[in-house]
Design an enzyme around this catalytic site. Structure first.
Site, PDB file in Angstrom:
ATOM      1  N   LYS A  88       0.865  -1.187   0.000  1.00  0.00           N
ATOM      2  CA  LYS A  88       0.000   0.000   0.000  1.00  0.00           C
ATOM      3  C   LYS A  88       0.895   1.228   0.000  1.00  0.00           C
ATOM      4  O   LYS A  88       1.863   1.296   0.763  1.00  0.00           O
ATOM      5  CB  LYS A  88      -0.907  -0.017   1.238  1.00  0.00           C
ATOM      6  CG  LYS A  88      -1.915   1.125   1.276  1.00  0.00           C
ATOM      7  CD  LYS A  88      -3.031   0.831   2.263  1.00  0.00           C
ATOM      8  CE  LYS A  88      -4.101   1.925   2.227  1.00  0.00           C
ATOM      9  NZ  LYS A  88      -5.351   1.505   2.893  1.00  0.00           N
TER      10      LYS A  88
ATOM     11  N   GLY B 104      -5.506   0.366  -2.493  1.00  0.00           N
ATOM     12  CA  GLY B 104      -5.584   1.807  -2.587  1.00  0.00           C
ATOM     13  C   GLY B 104      -5.992   2.457  -1.282  1.00  0.00           C
ATOM     14  O   GLY B 104      -6.192   1.798  -0.265  1.00  0.00           O
TER      15      GLY B 104
END
Length: 226
Positions: free
Chosen positions: A38, A117
């Site tokens: 991430k 995301g």
């Protein structure tokens, strides 16, 4: 470039991290060398010794990846706001070069890399003298997307808008997963049918509350990474 996918959602609190954990766990349980990455995480847990990036910590634990947090997330912010605002408050803006480097380092270690995301796809990651939207990272890394959505009321609109946004930016969509799905719920069943009819994109899996496994054929799951 390797086998990878970008997990986005129709908004916040959809259960994107929960589903991402099930995806990576499914791959690892099937014997595949699967990892997680991430770029930016805000709203980290504050402890005496460090900031704990909750999303990455959860996926790391549930999927039994056994990675250090530094290798899972490039930028960790305390403030529970959009990354662009958190980085302004904390004075640590996201640099695209670092994201690219960290992503590639993760990609070199895993045969299947799942990148999660931040929030929905329209998420500003940096907005000062430099402007980085979440979609800029997706494009820079050459990723296709998988959309996580809630099964309940309003999801048709949210999914269609997310799909159209991605299509208008020439970002590939490999499928949709509906979270918090209840079999026999007429609304949930109709939402699935209408989402597929309007977007012409398959709902590849349905996730129930507190599911411990992702109910999808492993070969079908592998296809989204190709």
């Amino acid at each position: 470039m390797g086998n990878n996918i970008f997990i986005t959602a129709t908004g916040t609190d959809i259960g994107k991290t929960f589903v991402t954990g099930l995806i990576v766990k499914k791959l690892r349980d099937a014997g595949y060398n699967a990892g997680y990455y991430k770029a930016a995480l805000s709203g980290a847990e504050v402890t005496e010794n460090a900031l704990i990036p909750g999303d990455a910590y959860y996926v790391n634990k549930i999927a039994n990846i056994n990675e250090t947090m530094d290798n899972l997330v490039s930028y960790v912010y305390k403030e529970a706001v959009s990354p662009h605002l958190a980085s302004q408050i904390e004075g640590n803006p996201v640099e695209m070069n670092k994201v690219i480097e960290d992503f590639n380092n993760s990609l070199s270690k895993y045969d299947y890399l799942t990148m999660e995301g931040s929030g929905g796809i329209v998420c500003p990651i940096r907005y000062d003298d430099k402007k980085i939207m979440l979609e800029d990272i997706v494009k820079e890394l050459g990723l296709s997307t998988l959309i996580i959505a809630d099964s309940g009321l309003g999801t048709i609109n949210h999914v269609v808008l997310t799909v159209e946004y991605l299509k208008n930016r020439n970002i590939s969509i490999k499928g949709i997963i509906l979270n918090r799905y209840s079999e026999g719920n007429i609304l949930h069943e109709d939402n699935k049918k209408m989402i597929e009819a309007i977007t012409e994109i398959s709902v590849i899996a349905l996730v129930k509350e507190n599911d411990e496994e992702l109910n999808i054929d492993i070969n079908k799951l592998l296809e989204i990474y190709e």
